[in-house]
Structure formats: C-alpha cells, structure tokens
Design a protein around this motif. Structure first.
Motif, PDB file in Angstrom:
ATOM      1  N   MET A   1      65.865 -76.216  17.653  1.00 37.46           N
ATOM      2  CA  MET A   1      66.161 -75.698  18.994  1.00 37.46           C
ATOM      3  C   MET A   1      65.638 -74.262  19.126  1.00 37.46           C
ATOM      4  O   MET A   1      66.002 -73.407  18.325  1.00 37.46           O
ATOM      5  CB  MET A   1      67.681 -75.708  19.219  1.00 37.46           C
ATOM      6  N   SER A   2      64.787 -74.061  20.098  1.00 40.99           N
ATOM      7  CA  SER A   2      64.214 -72.723  20.246  1.00 40.99           C
ATOM      8  C   SER A   2      63.505 -72.591  21.586  1.00 40.99           C
ATOM      9  O   SER A   2      63.312 -73.573  22.289  1.00 40.99           O
ATOM     10  CB  SER A   2      63.194 -72.468  19.125  1.00 40.99           C
ATOM     11  N   ILE A   3      63.137 -71.352  21.892  1.00 40.36           N
ATOM     12  CA  ILE A   3      62.224 -71.121  23.014  1.00 40.36           C
ATOM     13  C   ILE A   3      60.846 -70.936  22.390  1.00 40.36           C
ATOM     14  O   ILE A   3      60.659 -70.077  21.528  1.00 40.36           O
ATOM     15  CB  ILE A   3      62.604 -69.857  23.803  1.00 40.36           C
ATOM     16  N   ARG A   4      59.907 -71.782  22.819  1.00 36.84           N
ATOM     17  CA  ARG A   4      58.601 -71.772  22.168  1.00 36.84           C
ATOM     18  C   ARG A   4      57.510 -71.506  23.208  1.00 36.84           C
ATOM     19  O   ARG A   4      57.508 -72.122  24.272  1.00 36.84           O
ATOM     20  CB  ARG A   4      58.375 -73.131  21.510  1.00 36.84           C
ATOM     21  N   LEU A   5      56.627 -70.566  22.895  1.00 43.92           N
ATOM     22  CA  LEU A   5      55.488 -70.299  23.770  1.00 43.92           C
ATOM     23  C   LEU A   5      54.222 -70.723  23.034  1.00 43.92           C
ATOM     24  O   LEU A   5      53.986 -70.283  21.906  1.00 43.92           O
ATOM     25  CB  LEU A   5      55.398 -68.813  24.139  1.00 43.92           C
ATOM     26  N   VAL A   6      53.437 -71.619  23.650  1.00 39.21           N
ATOM     27  CA  VAL A   6      52.249 -72.158  23.002  1.00 39.21           C
ATOM     28  C   VAL A   6      51.007 -71.770  23.804  1.00 39.21           C
ATOM     29  O   VAL A   6      50.858 -72.174  24.964  1.00 39.21           O
ATOM     30  CB  VAL A   6      52.328 -73.700  22.909  1.00 39.21           C
ATOM     31  N   GLN A   7      50.159 -70.945  23.203  1.00 33.25           N
ATOM     32  CA  GLN A   7      48.897 -70.510  23.824  1.00 33.25           C
ATOM     33  C   GLN A   7      49.099 -70.036  25.262  1.00 33.25           C
ATOM     34  O   GLN A   7      48.340 -70.396  26.160  1.00 33.25           O
ATOM     35  CB  GLN A   7      47.889 -71.673  23.811  1.00 33.25           C
ATOM     36  N   VAL A   8      50.143 -69.230  25.454  1.00 32.94           N
ATOM     37  CA  VAL A   8      50.500 -68.847  26.823  1.00 32.94           C
ATOM     38  C   VAL A   8      49.654 -67.681  27.321  1.00 32.94           C
ATOM     39  O   VAL A   8      49.397 -66.706  26.611  1.00 32.94           O
ATOM     40  CB  VAL A   8      52.003 -68.495  26.895  1.00 32.94           C
ATOM     41  N   GLY A   9      49.191 -67.811  28.560  1.00 38.13           N
ATOM     42  CA  GLY A   9      48.534 -66.720  29.252  1.00 38.13           C
ATOM     43  C   GLY A   9      49.193 -66.563  30.609  1.00 38.13           C
ATOM     44  O   GLY A   9      49.741 -67.531  31.146  1.00 38.13           O
ATOM     45  N   PHE A  10      49.166 -65.357  31.146  1.00 40.16           N
ATOM     46  CA  PHE A  10      49.705 -65.182  32.496  1.00 40.16           C
ATOM     47  C   PHE A  10      48.842 -64.213  33.283  1.00 40.16           C
ATOM     48  O   PHE A  10      48.497 -63.127  32.796  1.00 40.16           O
ATOM     49  CB  PHE A  10      51.145 -64.663  32.451  1.00 40.16           C
ATOM     50  N   ARG A  11      48.494 -64.630  34.507  1.00 42.88           N
ATOM     51  CA  ARG A  11      47.683 -63.768  35.366  1.00 42.88           C
ATOM     52  C   ARG A  11      48.407 -63.521  36.677  1.00 42.88           C
ATOM     53  O   ARG A  11      48.897 -64.459  37.299  1.00 42.88           O
ATOM     54  CB  ARG A  11      46.323 -64.407  35.646  1.00 42.88           C
TER      55      ARG A  11
END
Lengths: 286, 276
Positions: A1-11
């Motif tokens: 159980m976790s918060i996972r960010l995978v190859q995240v980008g934000f514009r």
C-alpha cells in the motif's frame, strides 16, 4: 500500500505559449508507516508534486497510483473515496478556519462526508486527542482566539477527522515559534509511530526535515536530484548549497571545515554530535 | 528618539494586561530586534509605537510627540511606519508604482514629488525595474520589498516590522533582511523588527526579549543570544552556533570564542588545528 508516481510529468498551461514544465520523470513511492520529506529551492515543483499525490491535479505524463488505483480514471463517488485516503494540509491552513468553535471547524469535513451523531463526535474527540488539543478546555473556544500553534493543530485535526491513511503537509512549521514547531514535529512523528500513517512533508527548514523524516527527496528544476536517508542527503551538503538550499548552521560549519579535515562527517545533526566529531578531528583520532 | 516609559497595555474586556511596565528608548538610526514566544506581547508592542494602540498606563513619546495626544496622530504615523508579515494583505494597487504612491498621494503631495519618492523608495529596496509590474505576479520576497517601499515613500524615521519574513522562503527572507540592513546603513532609517528567527536577530545592533509581557533581556546580540538556559526558559532557541561553542568549551576548548556566525567559528577551529 503506497502512493506511487510512475514517470510523472506535469505541465502548466498546456498548449499555450507560456507552457511550463513543472515536473518531469518523477518516479517515487511514499509508503505507509513512513515520513517522507521533500526539499528543493523555490520553484522546484514541491507544491505541484504534493497536489499530484492526492489527486487534486492529474499528471500530464505518467501515472499516479494511490493504493494501486489511478485517480485520473476514477469518477464520482470512487474518486471521493480515494481522495479521502490522502489528507492534504495546505500552507498556513489556519487561514481556512471559519467556524465559531473549534468543535464545529473540525466536524465540518466529516459532516460533509455524511458522518453524523456519535461517530461524528467520536471523530472530533479522537482528532483533538491525537493532536494534543485538550477537548474540555478548547472544543467550544473560537479558533481565532487560540495561539498560532494551536490554530495550526486545529486545522490539521480537521483533515485528520476525515480519517485519511496518508497525510500530506505543505510547510507545516512555517511561521510558528520554536515551541510551536517542536510540539508539531513531535506530533507528526506520532502519526507514523502510533497510527502507522504515511506522512509526506515539504519544508524549507532542513533541520525539521532531517530530524523528522525517514527518507528525503531533493527536487531541483522539476526533477528528482537525489533520494535517501537524511544522512545520505547531508553527505552532499555542497550540492544542496549549490541548488540554493540553506543547510542547517551546524552542517554549514562542518562543510566549511572539510578543507582542513577531509574525513570529517558532515551529516551529523545537533551540536553535541558535531562537537564530538570536531574534537576527534582536532585530536587527530581517526 | 522613541521613549517608552512605564507602559502597560490591557485589551478592553480582558482582565490581565498584555504588557507590563515596559521601559525602553529607541534611538534614531538603530537596528533593534525584538524576540519572544507567541503571546509574549511583541505584536501589541509594535502597535503602540505608532499610536495604532494607546497605552493603558505610561507614555510612548515619538520625537517629542505623545501618542496619547490625538492631534499629533498624523505626524506620528509619518515618523513611524508599520509593516506586517503578510505582504498580500498590504498591497492595494494593480501595479507596483501605484501601490508605492498610495501613501504619498494620501498626504496630498504634488505629483512631481510623489514620482520622485516612488522612484527613490523602489530603488532603495532594489525594485526599480518593476515599476509597471502587477504585484501579484512577484515572489513573496519581492512583494514584501514593495510593501516596504510603500512605507518608505512616507519617509519615516523609524520603521517597525512585525515578523516581516515569517511568510517568506529562505531566499525571500535573505532579500528582505538585506534590504532592511541597507536601509538602516545607507538611509539611516531606524529598524525595529519582530522576528522568530534568532539568526535574523544576530544582524541587529541591539536585541530585546519579551516574555509574558515584560522585557526580560536587552543587549547586544552576542550578550543576549548566548544565554542558552535563559533563552529556553523564554520559549526561544539559542542559535545552533552558540550551542556548538558551548559544547566545544565543555570538551576543553575553552579558548573557542562565542560567535553567532558559522564562518567565525570555523575560522577559530581551524586556528586550533594549526597550533597543534
């Protein structure tokens, strides 16, 4: 159980001439029973990252998974339920206190989720107890008349009463006096130790991050520069200074002594440990 | 000079006074830092200095004008500028130059003089290139410097700042502190600054500590900020460098000087290693 960010980008402002890449190539996991610290200079993307972690914003690239579920594809009640797992405490959250009593302010969130009666009462009492706010003394007081440290804890109690499994805190100690800061940091550690929550916090005060967190992420220009334990991060003191972070004074000093004592441990926290190390260096005991 | 003599203050409706028998002289051109835990009376004290609040007992006299005397109020407010922590609450106009001009316009000054003062105030805080910018597009530190310029345009002799850096990130804090130090040195404006950061207090000529509404310590930063046990009794933290110097002395390095700045301490330690 976790918060996972995978190859995240934000514009921001996608498709507009002033489009800005706020985050790129972010791979990161924040678990339960862990305090994760995020540091980085102003404009490095810290706040955007926090907003992605509870689904307030969705990534432009990659995926965010909260306990393996993607908030970007969920709708209606399901997204509400997922967001409920991740409590977000904004900067200066006491600015958002509005009710006439501490009790009503803390009850506002759960009541909106349909919690009523004894369950609601139980939640308010529980949240106040966790945050070391005396129920009898404070529950009918006007939030405006409390001290700065108490107000901040009332605001956090309002998020905690939603019973999140993860708590995200943006600059939780900013603007508090030393006492208020000490109390709050102790309570943050308690959230992990006693309740097994996953905590993610951003702070400009490296002392607070290094003394409180299990793991630290360094952000620079929207990318992860480094991840590690506080000690591992402090080994790269000069790098932190270069990207514009302010080292705790003790670590600044230890880094300054490094040209005379190349083997000096620059990761020590607190004056006593540092004095022992300098003593060893001066006596040539290595 | 601002003379604070025998000042006590009690908010209407509250029984216990917030300030008790404060006696303090603030000299023109000095840089004074005011420290104290939450609820120690610091903010109330700042509001007494320009007559926003009037003491329950005792007097505050600004360059000879008593704040009790309503007829001097405008003069006193011009002499003593007051600035708060959150710049967003203090900026009133849509572009920087109009914001800074707001005060002098209200004094009814001729347009040419207003222009001159605005340009001077903005260059004094290093923001002369932002004349036409909208304030909400600036960083926190820049906004606070615009707010400082707005006060400065009234040409005060004393500038009172209530935690001017508490809402800012480290870079903004440094900008604002440097701006205040420059103003103090170059324009001779007296600075009276409330802060939670002991490192900022180290930059002042004199440090005053309030606790439970009383002045409990007054002196140079080095005199006051090295009293580690007292500081923790007053709900404050001694600077980390001071704590380190204490620890080194305990370990036999009795000739390590007390210093507030890590470079000074590093220098002293390096000298030790050369002697051996």
């Amino acid at each position: 159980m976790s918060i996972r960010l995978v190859q995240v980008g934000f514009r921001y402002a996608r498709g507009l001439p002033w489009e800005t890449q706020a985050l790129k190539n972010i791979n990161l996991e924040a678990g339960k029973n862990e305090i994760l610290g995020i540091i980085g200079p102003t404009g490095s993307g810290k706040t955007t990252l926090l907003q992605l972690m509870n689904g307030v914003r969705h990534p432009s690239e990659g995926r965010v998974l909260i306990d393996d579920q993607d908030p970007a594809v969920l709708k209606g009640r399901e997204i509400t339920r997922l967001r409920q797992k991740v409590g977000l405490v904004f900067q200066s959250p006491e600015d958002q206190l509005f009710a006439n009593s501490v009790y009503e302010d803390i009850a506002f969130g759960p009541r909106n989720l349909g919690v009523t009666g004894s369950e609601l009462d139980h939640r308010v009492r529980w949240a106040m107890e966790v945050l070391d706010l005396d129920f009898e003394d404070l529950n009918q007081r006007r939030p405006q008349n409390l001290s700065g440290g108490q107000k901040r804890r009332v605001a956090i109690a309002g998020v905690l009463a939603l019973k999140p499994e993860y708590l995200i805190l943006d600059e939780p100690t900013a603007g508090l006096d030393p006492e208020g800061r000490k109390v709050l940091l102790k309570l943050i550690r308690k959230l992990r130790e006693d309740l097994g929550m996953g905590v993610v916090m951003v702070s400009h005060r490296l002392q607070d991050i290094m003394s409180t967190c299990d793991r630290v992420v360094v952000l620079d220009k929207g990318e992860i520069l480094r991840t590690g334990t506080p000690r591992e991060i402090l080994q790269h003191g000069r790098e932190l200074i270069e990207i514009g972070l302010h080292l705790p004074p003790i670590n600044l000093l230890l880094n300054e002594l490094k040209d005379v004592f190349p083997h000096l441990d620059t990761t020590l926290l607190g004056p006593e440990e540092a004095a022992d190390e300098i003593d060893r260096a001066l006596r040539g005991l290595w | 000079m601002i003379e604070v003599s025998g000042v006590s203050f009690c908010y209407p409706g509250l029984e216990s006074p917030v300030l008790h028998d404060i006696n303090l002289e603030i000299k023109p051109g000095e840089f004074l830092a005011l420290l104290g835990r939450n609820g120690s009376g610091k903010s109330t004290f700042t509001r007494l200095l320009n007559g926003l609040l009037v003491p329950t007992d005792g007097d505050v006299i600004v360059d000879g004008y008593n704040t009790r005397d309503g007829s001097h109020r405008l003069r006193i407010r011009q002499l003593v500028g007051l600035l708060f922590s959150n710049p967003d609450n203090q900026l009133v106009a849509g572009i920087v130059e109009e914001d800074v001009a707001f005060g002098p316009e209200n004094l009814g000054l001729p347009p040419a003089e207003i222009r001159e003062r605005v340009e001077w105030a903005l260059s004094a805080v290093g923001m002369q290139d932002y004349l036409k910018h909208p304030p909400h597009m600036l960083s926190g530190g820049q906004k606070q410097r615009i707010a400082i310029a707005g006060v400065l345009a009234l040409e005060p002799s004393y500038m009172v700042l209530d935690e001017p850096t508490s809402m800012l990130d480290p870079r903004g804090r440094e900008e604002v502190l440097r701006t205040l130090m420059d103003l103090n040195r170059e324009q001779g404006t007296a600075i009276i600054m409330v802060t939670h950061f002991v490192e900022e207090a180290a930059a002042a000529d004199r440090v005053v500590i309030l606790d439970h509404g009383r002045v409990v310590a007054m002196g140079s930063p080095l005199e006051v900020l090295t009293r580690t046990d007292d500081l923790s009794d007053w709900g404050l933290e001694a600077p980390e460098m001071v704590l380190l110097c204490h620890e080194l002395r305990k370990r036999g390095y009795t000739r390590i000087p007390m210093a507030l700045d890590s470079r000074r301490v590093a220098g002293a330690i390096k000298q030790f290693s050369c002697k051996d």
